[in-house]
Design an enzyme around this catalytic site. Structure first.
Site, PDB file in Angstrom:
ATOM      1  N   ASP A 146      -4.687  11.152  12.994  1.00 49.63           N
ATOM      2  CA  ASP A 146      -5.000   9.719  12.909  1.00 49.63           C
ATOM      3  C   ASP A 146      -6.010   9.371  13.997  1.00 49.63           C
ATOM      4  OD1 ASP A 146      -3.121   7.284  11.451  1.00 49.63           O
ATOM      5  OD2 ASP A 146      -4.589   6.658  12.957  1.00 49.63           O
TER       6      ASP A 146
ATOM      7  N   VAL B  80     -11.615  10.253  10.326  1.00 53.36           N
ATOM      8  CA  VAL B  80     -11.898  10.970   9.083  1.00 53.36           C
ATOM      9  C   VAL B  80     -13.363  10.880   8.654  1.00 53.36           C
ATOM     10  CG1 VAL B  80      -9.556  10.861   8.149  1.00 53.36           C
ATOM     11  CG2 VAL B  80     -11.175   9.004   7.627  1.00 53.36           C
TER      12      VAL B  80
ATOM     13  N   TYR C  20     -13.382  -2.610  -1.409  1.00 47.00           N
ATOM     14  CA  TYR C  20     -12.252  -1.666  -1.361  1.00 47.00           C
ATOM     15  C   TYR C  20     -12.126  -0.951  -2.709  1.00 47.00           C
ATOM     16  CZ  TYR C  20      -7.353  -0.173  -0.804  1.00 47.00           C
ATOM     17  OH  TYR C  20      -6.196   0.557  -0.728  1.00 47.00           O
TER      18      TYR C  20
ATOM     19  N   LYS D 120     -12.412   3.109  -3.615  1.00 39.42           N
ATOM     20  CA  LYS D 120     -11.309   3.846  -4.255  1.00 39.42           C
ATOM     21  C   LYS D 120     -11.726   4.378  -5.624  1.00 39.42           C
ATOM     22  CE  LYS D 120      -8.095   3.385  -1.047  1.00 39.42           C
ATOM     23  NZ  LYS D 120      -7.593   4.543  -0.307  1.00 39.42           N
TER      24      LYS D 120
ATOM     25  N   THR E 256       2.959  -2.553   4.167  1.00 40.59           N
ATOM     26  CA  THR E 256       2.505  -1.813   5.358  1.00 40.59           C
ATOM     27  C   THR E 256       1.609  -2.729   6.195  1.00 40.59           C
ATOM     28  OG1 THR E 256       0.426  -1.076   4.395  1.00 40.59           O
ATOM     29  CG2 THR E 256       2.334   0.334   4.005  1.00 40.59           C
TER      30      THR E 256
HETATM   31  N1  LIG Z   1      -0.906  -1.301   1.708  1.00 45.60           N
HETATM   32  C1  LIG Z   1      -1.279  -1.402   0.447  1.00 45.60           C
HETATM   33  O1  LIG Z   1      -1.013  -2.425  -0.207  1.00 45.60           O
HETATM   34  C2  LIG Z   1      -1.980  -0.253  -0.228  1.00 45.60           C
HETATM   35  C3  LIG Z   1      -2.045  -0.246  -1.630  1.00 45.60           C
HETATM   36  C4  LIG Z   1      -2.647   0.814  -2.277  1.00 45.60           C
HETATM   37  C5  LIG Z   1      -3.187   1.856  -1.548  1.00 45.60           C
HETATM   38  N2  LIG Z   1      -3.126   1.824  -0.177  1.00 45.60           N
HETATM   39  C6  LIG Z   1      -3.715   2.949   0.540  1.00 45.60           C
HETATM   40  O2  LIG Z   1      -2.710   3.607   1.279  1.00 45.60           O
HETATM   41  C7  LIG Z   1      -3.313   4.297   2.389  1.00 45.60           C
HETATM   42  C8  LIG Z   1      -2.502   4.065   3.649  1.00 45.60           C
HETATM   43  O3  LIG Z   1      -2.596   2.719   4.013  1.00 45.60           O
HETATM   44  P1  LIG Z   1      -1.335   1.907   4.562  1.00 45.60           P
HETATM   45  O4  LIG Z   1      -1.024   0.872   3.559  1.00 45.60           O
HETATM   46  O5  LIG Z   1      -0.284   2.846   5.007  1.00 45.60           O
HETATM   47  O6  LIG Z   1      -2.017   1.151   5.792  1.00 45.60           O
HETATM   48  P2  LIG Z   1      -1.875   1.329   7.376  1.00 45.60           P
HETATM   49  O7  LIG Z   1      -2.884   0.400   7.934  1.00 45.60           O
HETATM   50  O8  LIG Z   1      -0.447   1.196   7.780  1.00 45.60           O
HETATM   51  O9  LIG Z   1      -2.307   2.843   7.616  1.00 45.60           O
HETATM   52  C9  LIG Z   1      -3.640   3.264   7.633  1.00 45.60           C
HETATM   53  C10 LIG Z   1      -3.764   4.368   8.673  1.00 45.60           C
HETATM   54  O10 LIG Z   1      -5.101   4.892   8.628  1.00 45.60           O
HETATM   55  C11 LIG Z   1      -5.523   5.088   9.969  1.00 45.60           C
HETATM   56  N3  LIG Z   1      -6.985   5.080  10.017  1.00 45.60           N
HETATM   57  C12 LIG Z   1      -7.838   4.038   9.834  1.00 45.60           C
HETATM   58  N4  LIG Z   1      -9.111   4.432   9.985  1.00 45.60           N
HETATM   59  C13 LIG Z   1      -9.067   5.763  10.262  1.00 45.60           C
HETATM   60  C14 LIG Z   1     -10.058   6.741  10.511  1.00 45.60           C
HETATM   61  N5  LIG Z   1     -11.368   6.428  10.522  1.00 45.60           N
HETATM   62  N6  LIG Z   1      -9.670   8.013  10.742  1.00 45.60           N
HETATM   63  C15 LIG Z   1      -8.352   8.347  10.749  1.00 45.60           C
HETATM   64  N7  LIG Z   1      -7.364   7.449  10.532  1.00 45.60           N
HETATM   65  C16 LIG Z   1      -7.718   6.173  10.289  1.00 45.60           C
HETATM   66  C17 LIG Z   1      -4.907   3.945  10.745  1.00 45.60           C
HETATM   67  O11 LIG Z   1      -4.878   4.198  12.142  1.00 45.60           O
HETATM   68  C18 LIG Z   1      -3.519   3.889  10.110  1.00 45.60           C
HETATM   69  O12 LIG Z   1      -2.622   4.763  10.750  1.00 45.60           O
HETATM   70  C19 LIG Z   1      -4.753   3.822   2.441  1.00 45.60           C
HETATM   71  O13 LIG Z   1      -5.607   4.801   1.877  1.00 45.60           O
HETATM   72  C20 LIG Z   1      -4.748   2.580   1.575  1.00 45.60           C
HETATM   73  O14 LIG Z   1      -6.012   2.316   1.014  1.00 45.60           O
HETATM   74  C21 LIG Z   1      -2.536   0.809   0.492  1.00 45.60           C
END
Ligand SMILES: NC(=O)c1ccc[n+]([C@@H]2O[C@H](COP(=O)([O-])OP(=O)(O)OC[C@H]3O[C@@H](n4cnc5c(N)ncnc54)[C@H](O)[C@@H]3O)[C@@H](O)[C@H]2O)c1
Length: 265
Positions: free
Chosen positions: A42, A66, A158, A162, A195
């Site tokens: 992370d 990343v 976004y 995706k 989240t």
């Molecule tokens: N929360 C939602 O409603 C939702 C819905 C569909 C998909 N998602 C996807 O789920 C995944 C996880 O998101 P989440 O909901 O757990 O959110 P979150 O914000 O809790 O987690 C995201 C994580 O990514 C890390 N991060 C951000 N930029 C980064 C980088 N450049 N390099 C490495 N790490 C980095 C952050 O530090 C964090 O730990 C994402 O890909 C998001 O698009 C989320």
């Protein structure tokens, strides 16, 4: 790495990006429960260290942005040094900002493309090379969204990032088949998940977070938004040998949201 542990991922080595919170953290925990050695990667190293500590000898933390190729090479080398090989890459790190095409800010757009799409591309490309070189076999699982399959007006940037991941996943899956590589590639498409990302985007909405959560839950036929654990379970399945016949696929974790027109009655 201890490989005597039983479980659905026994003996596997996985790197999980975004591992310090939300879905990534839930996935690290689930993978370790099922016997994997987990590299918690992370941009938030302190958070990643806290998660790795919980995994009781079955995990380690690494700082990874990343969007940086150099950082990926460092993290993947570390994974092989400590795990002995690499079997699974979970590209879960992501960022999101609400906005229609008219509201979209160029900096926000570039950040979403850099982290969500370029970050996933680097994880696929460099992760595949590492899996093959280290003698592993397994899967690359890309965290996507319902927004990577269906248009959503208020998250234009976004959704675009995706949607790119959807097609990247399919191209990679076909390439691995053509080459006879023992690696599958799958994308996971959740609906809203409770989240930090959702919290961050809903914090400023009228009515407050809890009210908005209820409203979002009512949009989903199953009646609620997803938990990080709901999504981690789908990642676990996609990454495990139970999914040996599944590649290039989009697995929905959406409570029937994209099943069709919904009339709550
Ligand atoms: N929360 C939602 O409603 C939702 C819905 C569909 C998909 N998602 C996807 O789920 C995944 C996880 O998101 P989440 O909901 O757990 O959110 P979150 O914000 O809790 O987690 C995201 C994580 O990514 C890390 N991060 C951000 N930029 C980064 C980088 N450049 N390099 C490495 N790490 C980095 C952050 O530090 C964090 O730990 C994402 O890909 C998001 O698009 C989320």
């Amino acid at each position: 790495m201890s490989s005597d542990k039983m479980g659905r991922l026994a003996g596997k080595v996985a790197i999980i990006t975004g591992g310090s919170s939300g879905v990534g953290r839930a996935t690290c925990r689930r993978f370790a429960q099922e016997g994997a050695f987990v590299i918690v990667a992370d941009i938030n190293l302190d958070g990643a260290k806290m998660v790795a500590q919980e995994l009781a000898g079955q995990g380690m933390a690494v700082h990874l942005d990343v969007a940086s190729e150099e950082a990926w090479l460092y993290a993947l080398n570390l994974a092989v040094d400590h795990g002995g090989k690499l079997d699974i890459v979970c590209n879960i790190a992501g960022v999101g900002k609400v906005g229609t095409i008219e509201e979209l800010d160029l900096n926000d757009w570039q950040r979403m493309i850099a982290v969500n799409l370029t970050g996933t591309m680097l994880g696929c490309k460099l992760g595949l090379a590492t899996i093959l070189q280290s003698g592993g076999r397994g899967a690359i699982v890309n965290m996507n969204s319902i927004a990577g399959l269906a248009g959503m007006a208020d998250i234009a940037g976004y959704g675009a990032s995706k949607g790119g991941v959807t097609m990247l996943t399919k191209a990679m899956a076909l390439h691995c088949c053509q080459k006879g590589y023992p690696v599958r590639c799958v994308s996971i498409h959740p609906t809203y998940i409770d989240t930090g990302m959702l919290d961050h985007n809903l914090m400023n909405t009228a009515g407050g977070y809890e009210e908005r959560l209820q409203e979002l839950g009512a949009l989903i036929p199953i009646g609620r938004i997803a938990t990080p654990e709901d999504v981690a379970n789908a990642v676990l399945f996609a990454a495990s040998d139970e999914a040996a016949m599944i590649s290039g696929s989009s697995i929905l974790v959406d409570g029937a949201q994209l099943a069709g027109l919904y009339n709550p009655g």
